[in-house]
Design an enzyme around this catalytic site. Structure first.
Site, mmCIF file in Angstrom:
data_model
loop_
_atom_site.group_PDB
_atom_site.id
_atom_site.type_symbol
_atom_site.label_atom_id
_atom_site.label_comp_id
_atom_site.label_asym_id
_atom_site.label_seq_id
_atom_site.Cartn_x
_atom_site.Cartn_y
_atom_site.Cartn_z
ATOM 1 N N HIS A 84 20.877 -0.580 7.837
ATOM 2 C CA HIS A 84 20.176 1.088 7.224
ATOM 3 C C HIS A 84 18.710 0.953 7.200
ATOM 4 O O HIS A 84 18.285 1.989 6.644
ATOM 5 C CB HIS A 84 20.857 1.442 5.820
ATOM 6 C CG HIS A 84 20.895 0.133 4.922
ATOM 7 N ND1 HIS A 84 22.127 -0.531 4.700
ATOM 8 C CD2 HIS A 84 20.171 -0.245 3.909
ATOM 9 C CE1 HIS A 84 21.875 -1.406 3.756
ATOM 10 N NE2 HIS A 84 20.556 -1.177 3.206
ATOM 11 N N HIS A 111 9.958 -3.162 3.503
ATOM 12 C CA HIS A 111 11.124 -2.564 4.368
ATOM 13 C C HIS A 111 10.510 -1.045 4.574
ATOM 14 O O HIS A 111 9.465 -0.752 4.079
ATOM 15 C CB HIS A 111 12.687 -2.487 3.906
ATOM 16 C CG HIS A 111 12.706 -1.605 2.312
ATOM 17 N ND1 HIS A 111 12.207 -2.534 1.232
ATOM 18 C CD2 HIS A 111 12.852 -0.482 1.964
ATOM 19 C CE1 HIS A 111 12.582 -1.610 0.332
ATOM 20 N NE2 HIS A 111 12.408 -0.401 0.621
ATOM 21 N N HIS A 113 11.200 3.343 5.463
ATOM 22 C CA HIS A 113 11.809 4.612 5.614
ATOM 23 C C HIS A 113 11.227 5.416 6.506
ATOM 24 O O HIS A 113 9.928 5.786 6.385
ATOM 25 C CB HIS A 113 11.969 5.272 4.280
ATOM 26 C CG HIS A 113 12.746 4.176 3.149
ATOM 27 N ND1 HIS A 113 14.143 4.175 2.804
ATOM 28 C CD2 HIS A 113 12.016 3.601 2.212
ATOM 29 C CE1 HIS A 113 14.258 3.209 1.945
ATOM 30 N NE2 HIS A 113 13.043 2.746 1.580
ATOM 31 N N GLU A 123 9.694 8.723 1.950
ATOM 32 C CA GLU A 123 10.570 9.074 0.810
ATOM 33 C C GLU A 123 9.823 9.939 -0.259
ATOM 34 O O GLU A 123 10.273 11.001 -0.555
ATOM 35 C CB GLU A 123 11.249 7.910 0.240
ATOM 36 C CG GLU A 123 12.252 7.052 1.077
ATOM 37 C CD GLU A 123 13.244 6.370 0.277
ATOM 38 O OE1 GLU A 123 14.650 6.458 0.602
ATOM 39 O OE2 GLU A 123 12.599 5.380 -0.679
ATOM 40 N N HIS A 136 7.629 0.142 1.641
ATOM 41 C CA HIS A 136 7.659 -0.106 0.483
ATOM 42 C C HIS A 136 7.447 -2.082 0.469
ATOM 43 O O HIS A 136 8.194 -2.755 0.924
ATOM 44 C CB HIS A 136 8.965 0.054 -0.091
ATOM 45 C CG HIS A 136 9.194 1.596 -0.185
ATOM 46 N ND1 HIS A 136 10.519 2.301 -0.411
ATOM 47 C CD2 HIS A 136 8.177 2.659 -0.366
ATOM 48 C CE1 HIS A 136 10.317 3.445 -0.563
ATOM 49 N NE2 HIS A 136 8.752 3.625 -0.487
ATOM 50 N N THR A 218 15.315 3.475 -4.701
ATOM 51 C CA THR A 218 15.876 4.440 -3.869
ATOM 52 C C THR A 218 17.020 4.510 -3.212
ATOM 53 O O THR A 218 17.474 5.401 -2.514
ATOM 54 C CB THR A 218 14.512 4.862 -2.956
ATOM 55 O OG1 THR A 218 14.356 3.937 -2.073
ATOM 56 C CG2 THR A 218 13.221 5.198 -3.883
#
Length: 300
Positions: A84, A111, A113, A123, A136, A218
């Site tokens: 993911h 990582h 997003h 995010e 992040h 998150t």
């Protein structure tokens, strides 16, 4: 057993409320379900991410520039597609402190997003604007033995959030983007060498403007143990560099796109903005005024 974005063991799950292709339950507004297990953390009052409304932020002069140690050290680590996102463990001691962080925090991993082919994907949002991607860098308080223990304290984890924008190519990311080709499939990993945290983030002079608030992870378990620092100035990447992330695959083989949790209710929390540059400018202006006044007085 599966792993969440931080590598902590949780029940096997399908990520939900991430605009993903296999949603089974909505944790934006209701508790999150893990194969029949309700995770009440995901509906508490200090959830992340949030929309940062700049006119509602509160100036805090204690939010001075952060101090980074070990960030310039190049390292060798494993880049992993965990089904993911992509994550990299920080194998050496790199810390962040000051900036009204009441402790020193050690980097654990970082990582990303992102959206779809360079489209909206961050995010956090700022005044409703969603950037193409957000990184992040996860830190734990150095007085804890591990991340699991740190998550048991309301200030146990500090996450630095960085936005990306699309004006031009970023040569510092060439090696990292190239390595993504080796982790297309879920569960795959590759060795990445010669990278440093300082090369991935803006120069320290461009990190004096940031936002600070108390929030959560998150992803499940959504634990509310995070001191968030979200930097104002985005990192440049080209459209092709951002699109490289969309070539990765989720567990199950579908394209890994829109890997973000939507913004959560702020619920009365105060979001602070850094004030060091404002304070310095005010002091400089005051000093000039005093100097000028003293100079004029000599001729009276």
């Amino acid at each position: 057993m599966g792993n969440d974005i931080l590598g902590l063991p949780v029940a096997e799950f399908t990520l939900t409320c991430y605009v993903m292709p296999y949603v089974i339950y909505d944790f934006c507004h209701v508790p999150w379900k893990l194969k029949g297990i309700v995770n009440e953390q995901c509906s508490k009052s200090r959830q992340s991410p949030i929309n940062i409304v700049t006119k509602k932020t509160k100036l805090n002069h204690l939010l001075t520039p952060l101090k980074f140690t070990g960030y310039q050290e190049a390292f060798r680590s494993t880049l992993k597609n965990n089904g993911h996102s992509v994550t990299i463990t920080v194998p050496h001691v790199a810390t962040v402190s000051e900036g009204n962080l009441l402790n020193t925090y050690r980097a654990v991993q970082f990582h990303f997003h992102w959206g779809k082919d360079g489209g909206p994907g961050s995010e956090h949002t700022v005044d409703g604007e969603q950037y193409p991607m957000e990184m992040h860098i996860v830190h734990m308080r150095q007085d804890f033995k591990n991340l699991d223990a740190a998550l048991g304290d309301p200030t146990g984890v500090a996450v630095l959030g960085f936005f990306y924008e699309v004006p031009l190519s970023n040569r510092k990311y060439d090696g990292f983007i190239e390595a993504l080709k080796n982790v297309v499939e879920s569960g795959s990993n590759t060795t990445i060498d010669g990278i440093s945290l300082s090369n991935l983030i803006p120069s320290e002079g461009n990190m004096t403007n940031y936002y600070r608030y108390s929030g959560s992870l998150t992803t499940p378990s959504c634990t509310e143990a995070v001191v968030w620092t979200v930097f104002e100035n985005p990192i440049p990447l080209s459209h092709d560099q951002l699109s490289a992330f969309s070539k990765l695959k989720f567990h199950g083989g579908k394209s890994m796109v829109k890997t973000f949790r939507p913004v959560q209710p702020r619920k009365g929390r105060v979001v602070y903005r850094s004030g060091s540059s404002v304070l310095l400018a005010s002091f400089t202006l005051l000093l000039l005024c005093v100097t000028s006044a003293l100079g004029l007085s000599q001729f009276n």
